[in-house]
Design a protein around this motif. Sequence first.
Motif, PDB file in Angstrom:
ATOM      1  N   ASN A  63       0.861  -1.176   0.000  1.00  0.00           N
ATOM      2  CA  ASN A  63       0.000   0.000   0.000  1.00  0.00           C
ATOM      3  C   ASN A  63       0.902   1.233   0.000  1.00  0.00           C
ATOM      4  O   ASN A  63       1.526   1.564   1.009  1.00  0.00           O
ATOM      5  CB  ASN A  63      -0.912  -0.003   1.231  1.00  0.00           C
ATOM      6  N   HIS A  91      -0.787   7.977  -6.751  1.00  0.00           N
ATOM      7  CA  HIS A  91      -1.390   6.721  -6.320  1.00  0.00           C
ATOM      8  C   HIS A  91      -2.476   6.958  -5.270  1.00  0.00           C
ATOM      9  O   HIS A  91      -3.524   6.307  -5.290  1.00  0.00           O
ATOM     10  CB  HIS A  91      -0.313   5.799  -5.757  1.00  0.00           C
ATOM     11  N   TYR A  94      -5.487   8.208  -7.018  1.00  0.00           N
ATOM     12  CA  TYR A  94      -6.103   7.104  -7.760  1.00  0.00           C
ATOM     13  C   TYR A  94      -6.947   6.235  -6.843  1.00  0.00           C
ATOM     14  O   TYR A  94      -8.096   5.891  -7.166  1.00  0.00           O
ATOM     15  CB  TYR A  94      -4.996   6.281  -8.426  1.00  0.00           C
ATOM     16  N   ARG A  95      -6.407   5.886  -5.674  1.00  0.00           N
ATOM     17  CA  ARG A  95      -7.144   5.043  -4.731  1.00  0.00           C
ATOM     18  C   ARG A  95      -8.400   5.749  -4.218  1.00  0.00           C
ATOM     19  O   ARG A  95      -9.442   5.130  -4.009  1.00  0.00           O
ATOM     20  CB  ARG A  95      -6.232   4.663  -3.546  1.00  0.00           C
ATOM     21  N   GLU A  98     -10.941   5.670  -7.017  1.00  0.00           N
ATOM     22  CA  GLU A  98     -11.389   4.284  -7.171  1.00  0.00           C
ATOM     23  C   GLU A  98     -12.422   3.924  -6.108  1.00  0.00           C
ATOM     24  O   GLU A  98     -13.407   3.230  -6.385  1.00  0.00           O
ATOM     25  CB  GLU A  98     -10.176   3.347  -7.071  1.00  0.00           C
TER      26      GLU A  98
END
Length: 211
Positions: A63, A91, A94-95, A98
């Motif tokens: 992670n 990132h 993005y998470r 998402e």
Amino acid sequence: MNDIPECLIPHVKGGGSLTALPVIETVAGDLGGFIPTNVISITNAQIYLESNLFNAGISPEINVGLSQSRVGGNAQIKSMTKVAQTIKIDHAQYREIEAFLKLGSDIDSSNKLVLDKGSRNVELLKQDERSPIKVKNHVAVLFAGTRGLLNKIPKNKIAEFETAYLYELRLKFPEILISIKNGIYDDTISSTLESKSCCHSKKIKVLQSNS
């Protein structure tokens, strides 16, 4: 090197020592309830592994947002530091997007770009078991990912891009990879990587549209 026995000093390169490598299992992923103060004090970094990532086929299942390092970019070669300086923020964004998608939320065009870029970077970060990617190769592929040059390539074609792209760099531009390995990153290297990334990206898009 004060804590190393004199008989071992000649065998140590660069000094220092590994004092601890604690491995701790969380309960239901609860980070707040597992990290004792003494563990934080004796380690320079925490690598957080998630079973959900492993089950999704992402390996190593790290992670990026929750893993931390006191040393940070100082432990990286300079070329990696320059190329990958935005990847952690990318990132995390993005998470976040998402997670919104899983709730059935709609996203606008700017968030779609973040989502496309992040999902491609996830593919680039995957490594086969016992087959770690060389740092010079990782810098080259992350250059393409962090600059969004792969956003139009289907996710299942990222590995194909990576293979063809690195093959050409090794065959025609070995000096570029050698420079990257030595920590060098300049406009010439950036221009070459961008040109070759775009070239192979376009080839895959053409093949995809003709199939």
